[in-house]
Write a protein that holds these residues in place. Structure first.
Motif, PDB file in Angstrom:
ATOM      1  N   LEU A 113      -1.394   4.061  -3.313  1.00  0.00           N
ATOM      2  CA  LEU A 113      -0.494   2.940  -3.603  1.00  0.00           C
ATOM      3  C   LEU A 113       0.956   3.399  -3.649  1.00  0.00           C
ATOM      4  O   LEU A 113       1.844   2.773  -3.068  1.00  0.00           O
ATOM      5  N   ARG A 114       1.200   4.506  -4.294  1.00  0.00           N
ATOM      6  CA  ARG A 114       2.570   5.021  -4.428  1.00  0.00           C
ATOM      7  C   ARG A 114       3.175   5.372  -3.063  1.00  0.00           C
ATOM      8  O   ARG A 114       4.361   5.129  -2.818  1.00  0.00           O
ATOM      9  N   GLU A 117       4.165   2.097  -1.520  1.00  0.00           N
ATOM     10  CA  GLU A 117       5.323   1.542  -2.234  1.00  0.00           C
ATOM     11  C   GLU A 117       6.600   2.246  -1.801  1.00  0.00           C
ATOM     12  O   GLU A 117       7.613   1.601  -1.511  1.00  0.00           O
ATOM     13  N   ASP A 118       6.568   3.564  -1.774  1.00  0.00           N
ATOM     14  CA  ASP A 118       7.751   4.333  -1.384  1.00  0.00           C
ATOM     15  C   ASP A 118       8.162   4.034   0.064  1.00  0.00           C
ATOM     16  O   ASP A 118       9.345   3.941   0.368  1.00  0.00           O
ATOM     17  N   ALA A 121       9.718   0.321   0.282  1.00  0.00           N
ATOM     18  CA  ALA A 121      10.947   0.017  -0.465  1.00  0.00           C
ATOM     19  C   ALA A 121      12.175   0.361   0.368  1.00  0.00           C
ATOM     20  O   ALA A 121      12.363   1.497   0.764  1.00  0.00           O
ATOM     21  N   ARG A 129      11.988  -3.134  -5.087  1.00  0.00           N
ATOM     22  CA  ARG A 129      10.863  -2.337  -5.603  1.00  0.00           C
ATOM     23  C   ARG A 129       9.655  -3.238  -5.896  1.00  0.00           C
ATOM     24  O   ARG A 129       8.518  -2.862  -5.645  1.00  0.00           O
ATOM     25  N   ARG A 130       9.916  -4.443  -6.430  1.00  0.00           N
ATOM     26  CA  ARG A 130       8.818  -5.393  -6.695  1.00  0.00           C
ATOM     27  C   ARG A 130       8.160  -5.825  -5.389  1.00  0.00           C
ATOM     28  O   ARG A 130       6.934  -5.897  -5.292  1.00  0.00           O
ATOM     29  N   ALA A 133       6.061  -3.063  -4.176  1.00  0.00           N
ATOM     30  CA  ALA A 133       4.850  -2.924  -4.996  1.00  0.00           C
ATOM     31  C   ALA A 133       3.823  -3.999  -4.649  1.00  0.00           C
ATOM     32  O   ALA A 133       2.621  -3.714  -4.558  1.00  0.00           O
ATOM     33  N   ALA A 136       2.451  -3.206  -1.097  1.00  0.00           N
ATOM     34  CA  ALA A 136       1.594  -2.016  -1.161  1.00  0.00           C
ATOM     35  C   ALA A 136       0.274  -2.342  -1.846  1.00  0.00           C
ATOM     36  O   ALA A 136      -0.794  -1.895  -1.401  1.00  0.00           O
ATOM     37  N   GLY A 137       0.335  -3.130  -2.915  1.00  0.00           N
ATOM     38  CA  GLY A 137      -0.892  -3.531  -3.605  1.00  0.00           C
ATOM     39  C   GLY A 137      -1.814  -4.325  -2.701  1.00  0.00           C
ATOM     40  O   GLY A 137      -3.033  -4.102  -2.677  1.00  0.00           O
TER      41      GLY A 137
END
Length: 178
Positions: A113-114, A117-118, A121, A129-130, A133, A136-137
């Motif tokens: 996930l990270r 997300e990275d 973004a 960032r939201r 996230a 990515a989720g």
């Protein structure tokens, strides 16, 4: 080897060290836990994806380009898992045989996930960032659902086709990578 033969919970670090021809202390010098030892190959996949994906995305890439790169990376993961079918299925059997390892698998999902997300973004603004996230989720959740289905089919379904189908259902599509 030993995890498949004896199960994760029944296999001891002493047995692993003996099998590898090293001492228990040496085994713990390289691995913080038995779980870390089991996930060595997965950690390598994660590190490889992180390096590959983040290097491919220019710093000034727009949101659509970032999404295109992330989706292409998710497809490469599916292709790799399908090409390593027997190994991935064997690992999954070991994970499902151990409640302890199944709980640890959530930690590994957080690493995937990270990465996404990275990659998604396009800056550090809270809204960006939201957005990253959430996307990515959705992406990792879709990957997890498709993998679960693939495991149930004993790897007989086409993981890449099913992955594309799941992402289409989520409408996670982006233009071609520029």
């Amino acid at each position: 080897g030993l995890f498949l033969q004896n199960g994760f919970d029944a296999t001891t670090i002493d047995e692993i060290a003996l099998s590898a021809g090293v001492s228990r202390a040496t085994a713990f010098r390289y691995f913080a836990s038995k779980e870390d030892l089991f996930y060595t190959r997965q950690y390598a996949r994660i590190a490889e994806l992180r390096a590959e994906l983040l290097a491919a995305i220019p710093a000034d890439a727009c949101a659509d380009a970032r999404l295109a790169h992330a989706l292409a990376a998710a497809e490469r993961v599916a292709i790799r898992y399908q090409s390593e079918r027997e190994l991935v299925l064997a690992q999954e059997r070991v994970i499902r045989s151990s409640p302890r390892l199944a709980r640890f698998d959530l930690h590994v999902d957080a690493l995937w996930l990270r990465i996404f997300e990275d990659a998604l973004a396009a800056g550090d603004a809270p809204r960006e960032r939201r957005r990253a996230a959430v996307l990515a989720g959705a992406l990792v959740g879709a990957m997890r659902a498709v993998l679960r289905d693939w495991f149930v089919s004993d790897g007989r379904s086409d993981l890449v086709v099913r992955s594309r189908e799941a992402l289409d259902w989520l409408a996670l599509t982006a233009p071609e990578i520029p």
